[in-house]
Design an enzyme around this catalytic site. Structure first.
Site, PDB file in Angstrom:
ATOM      1  N   TYR A 112       0.825  -1.217   0.000  1.00  0.00           N
ATOM      2  CA  TYR A 112       0.000   0.000   0.000  1.00  0.00           C
ATOM      3  C   TYR A 112       0.860   1.269   0.000  1.00  0.00           C
ATOM      4  O   TYR A 112       0.418   2.324  -0.439  1.00  0.00           O
ATOM      5  CB  TYR A 112      -0.898   0.045   1.240  1.00  0.00           C
ATOM      6  CG  TYR A 112      -2.218  -0.678   1.113  1.00  0.00           C
ATOM      7  CD1 TYR A 112      -2.278  -2.001   0.699  1.00  0.00           C
ATOM      8  CD2 TYR A 112      -3.416  -0.038   1.431  1.00  0.00           C
ATOM      9  CE1 TYR A 112      -3.485  -2.667   0.607  1.00  0.00           C
ATOM     10  CE2 TYR A 112      -4.630  -0.691   1.341  1.00  0.00           C
ATOM     11  CZ  TYR A 112      -4.661  -2.007   0.925  1.00  0.00           C
ATOM     12  OH  TYR A 112      -5.858  -2.654   0.843  1.00  0.00           O
ATOM     13  N   LYS A 143       3.122 -15.259   1.552  1.00  0.00           N
ATOM     14  CA  LYS A 143       3.437 -16.069   0.378  1.00  0.00           C
ATOM     15  C   LYS A 143       4.949 -16.262   0.345  1.00  0.00           C
ATOM     16  O   LYS A 143       5.646 -15.770  -0.555  1.00  0.00           O
ATOM     17  CB  LYS A 143       2.924 -15.381  -0.899  1.00  0.00           C
ATOM     18  CG  LYS A 143       1.419 -15.444  -1.077  1.00  0.00           C
ATOM     19  CD  LYS A 143       0.928 -16.809  -1.585  1.00  0.00           C
ATOM     20  CE  LYS A 143       1.298 -17.011  -3.039  1.00  0.00           C
ATOM     21  NZ  LYS A 143       0.859 -18.371  -3.512  1.00  0.00           N
ATOM     22  N   ASP A 173      -2.921 -17.943   0.098  1.00  0.00           N
ATOM     23  CA  ASP A 173      -3.971 -18.511  -0.762  1.00  0.00           C
ATOM     24  C   ASP A 173      -4.631 -19.709  -0.082  1.00  0.00           C
ATOM     25  O   ASP A 173      -5.863 -19.865  -0.110  1.00  0.00           O
ATOM     26  CB  ASP A 173      -3.422 -18.874  -2.159  1.00  0.00           C
ATOM     27  CG  ASP A 173      -2.190 -19.767  -2.117  1.00  0.00           C
ATOM     28  OD1 ASP A 173      -1.555 -19.894  -1.041  1.00  0.00           O
ATOM     29  OD2 ASP A 173      -1.851 -20.358  -3.169  1.00  0.00           O
ATOM     30  N   ASP A 225      -6.390  -7.229   3.943  1.00  0.00           N
ATOM     31  CA  ASP A 225      -7.549  -6.572   3.332  1.00  0.00           C
ATOM     32  C   ASP A 225      -8.463  -7.615   2.697  1.00  0.00           C
ATOM     33  O   ASP A 225      -9.678  -7.629   2.912  1.00  0.00           O
ATOM     34  CB  ASP A 225      -7.052  -5.571   2.278  1.00  0.00           C
ATOM     35  CG  ASP A 225      -8.188  -4.830   1.607  1.00  0.00           C
ATOM     36  OD1 ASP A 225      -9.110  -4.398   2.324  1.00  0.00           O
ATOM     37  OD2 ASP A 225      -8.158  -4.683   0.372  1.00  0.00           O
ATOM     38  N   ASP A 282     -12.165  -9.445   4.321  1.00  0.00           N
ATOM     39  CA  ASP A 282     -13.452  -9.313   3.620  1.00  0.00           C
ATOM     40  C   ASP A 282     -14.114 -10.676   3.460  1.00  0.00           C
ATOM     41  O   ASP A 282     -15.329 -10.820   3.640  1.00  0.00           O
ATOM     42  CB  ASP A 282     -13.264  -8.699   2.224  1.00  0.00           C
ATOM     43  CG  ASP A 282     -13.672  -7.233   2.177  1.00  0.00           C
ATOM     44  OD1 ASP A 282     -13.400  -6.528   3.161  1.00  0.00           O
ATOM     45  OD2 ASP A 282     -14.247  -6.806   1.152  1.00  0.00           O
TER      46      ASP A 282
HETATM   47  C1  IPM Z   1     -10.330  -1.560   4.243  1.00  0.00           C
HETATM   48  C2  IPM Z   1     -10.586  -0.831   2.963  1.00  0.00           C
HETATM   49  C3  IPM Z   1      -9.426   0.111   2.690  1.00  0.00           C
HETATM   50  C4  IPM Z   1      -8.192  -0.727   2.498  1.00  0.00           C
HETATM   51  C5  IPM Z   1      -9.622   1.097   1.541  1.00  0.00           C
HETATM   52  C6  IPM Z   1     -10.901   1.884   1.664  1.00  0.00           C
HETATM   53  C7  IPM Z   1      -8.444   2.017   1.398  1.00  0.00           C
HETATM   54  O1  IPM Z   1     -10.804  -1.733   1.938  1.00  0.00           O
HETATM   55  O2  IPM Z   1     -10.106  -0.877   5.268  1.00  0.00           O
HETATM   56  O3  IPM Z   1     -10.373  -2.782   4.248  1.00  0.00           O
HETATM   57  O4  IPM Z   1      -7.929  -1.224   1.394  1.00  0.00           O
HETATM   58  O5  IPM Z   1      -7.456  -0.875   3.462  1.00  0.00           O
HETATM   59 MG    MG Z   2     -10.987  -3.758   2.567  1.00  0.00          MG
END
Ligand code: IPM
Ligand code: MG
Length: 368
Positions: free
Chosen positions: A143, A194, A227, A251, A255
């Site tokens: 990032y 990885k 993975d 990230d 999710d």
């Molecule tokens: C998260 C979000 C952020 C990230 C974005 C909005 C920059 O997806 O906090 O998970 O990628 O970290």
């Molecule tokens: Mg995210």
């Protein structure tokens, strides 16, 4: 009476609506716990860009530094999707805040409330009782790594560049957080990278192993390829206790785990540095498709505020009350649209909007 200064950054999309419910919960905490919250509001994301030409102004950043805790909604929206200068995008405001405050430790609990076990895409038996804590490195990695950019090649083609980069010190400080957390929970850490294809992953594995051997031999450590971790999360998520991972894998994996719990609208997060204020925000995005309609789920942001009480303000009892009330309203059958999946509409359930969910949680807190 203790006074805490709280920075509130509602952001874009559904941010202002869900934050309105947090403000009501804050007022309840003030009444019942004899504290006062001195609230400063600020802009972050696309709304800040429209007002000031930048997604996070120096003034807001300076004010955030002085706060005891920062509660954020969410950033982004389709109107800014085409922006190619990354430092002007809504997300850049959030990334700047994380980086400038050196909020390297992102805690993302993925817990399944029992009442929602049927809202998951997995069968109830794989999900009921799920309790994973992601410890995601948040201030480094691809990032932020340099060099980055889009360059034009001599032949006229273009190349996009990002750099994954981790120092031993960055790895050790986040691994320490994961091991410390594991000691307070199930005593197990899976460290995901990885190492099979990336040097940064290999260094990650070596440093985590070294720290484990020297300081945390009582914690059970397993290394897992990222993975495979994704696959195992979908196959048998309850095998995990703490998952330690880097910024990008964290990230993505968080999710996936969030969705296992029924809805992305449920998951809070805390981003902590070494002293200084913590940043508390839901894992979900700004949901522009439903913004302004009063139907968004405020629970992830309310639970993020509970994390602020616990980790930044030393008010664990108030945090427990809020979490118990969320659990109770779900048991009572209150559901926002995202939790009302097709076929799960059952007798006794009631669909509510954003404010209706806030009402229910406040009622549960008052009847506690
Ligand atoms: C998260 C979000 C952020 C990230 C974005 C909005 C920059 O997806 O906090 O998970 O990628 O970290
Ligand atoms: Mg995210």
């Amino acid at each position: 009476m203790t006074n805490y200064s709280i920075m509130i950054l509602p952001g874009d999309g559904i941010g202002p609506e869900i934050m309105a419910e947090v403000r009501r919960i804050m007022a309840w905490v003030e009444d019942v716990h004899s504290v006062t919250f001195d609230v400063t509001d600020g802009l972050i994301g696309g709304c800040s860009y429209e007002a000031h030409g930048v997604p996070l102004s120096d003034e807001i950043l300076a004010a955030a530094r002085e706060a005891d805790a920062i509660i954020m909604g969410c950033v982004g929206g389709p109107q800014w999707d085409g922006k190619t200068d990354y430092d002007k995008r809504p997300e850049a405001g959030l990334l700047r805040l994380r980086k400038e405050l050196d909020l390297f430790a992102n805690l993302r609990p993925a817990m399944c409330f029992d009442a929602l076990a049927d809202a998951s895409s997995l069968k109830r038996e794989f999900i009921a009782g799920l309790d994973i804590l992601f410890v995601r490195e948040l201030a480094g990695g691809v990032y932020f790594g340099e060099p980055r950019g889009i360059e034009t090649l001599p032949g006229g083609g273009r190349v996009g560049i990002n750099t994954q980069r981790y120092s031993d010190a960055e790895i050790i400080r986040i691994a320490r957080v994961a091991f410390d957390m594991a000691r307070k929970r199930g005593g197990r850490v899976h460290s995901a990278e990885k190492a099979n294809v990336m040097e940064s992953g290999l260094l990650w594995r070596e440093e985590v192993s070294k720290l484990h051997a020297s300081d945390y031999a009582d914690v059970k450590l397993e290394h897992i390829l990222a993975d495979n971790c994704a696959m195992q999360l979908v196959k048998n998520p309850k095998q995990f206790d703490v998952i330690l991972t880097d910024n990008l894998f964290g990230d993505i994996l968080s999710d996936a785990a969030a969705m296992l719990t029924g809805s992305l609208g449920m998951l809070p997060s805390a981003s902590l540095g070494d002293g200084g204020p913590g940043l508390y925000e839901p894992v979900h995005g700004s949901a522009p498709d439903i913004a302004g309609r009063g139907i968004a789920n405020p629970i992830a942001t309310i639970l993020s505020f509970a994390m602020a009480l616990r980790y930044s303000l030393g008010m664990g009892a108030a945090a427990d009350q809020i979490e118990a009330s969320v659990s109770k309203v779900l048991d009572q059958g209150f559901r926002t649209g995202d939790l009302m999946q097709a076929g799960l509409m059952q007798d006794g359930m009631q669909q509510v909007g954003t404010a209706g969910m806030g009402d229910a949680i406040l009622a549960a807190l008052e009847n506690n």
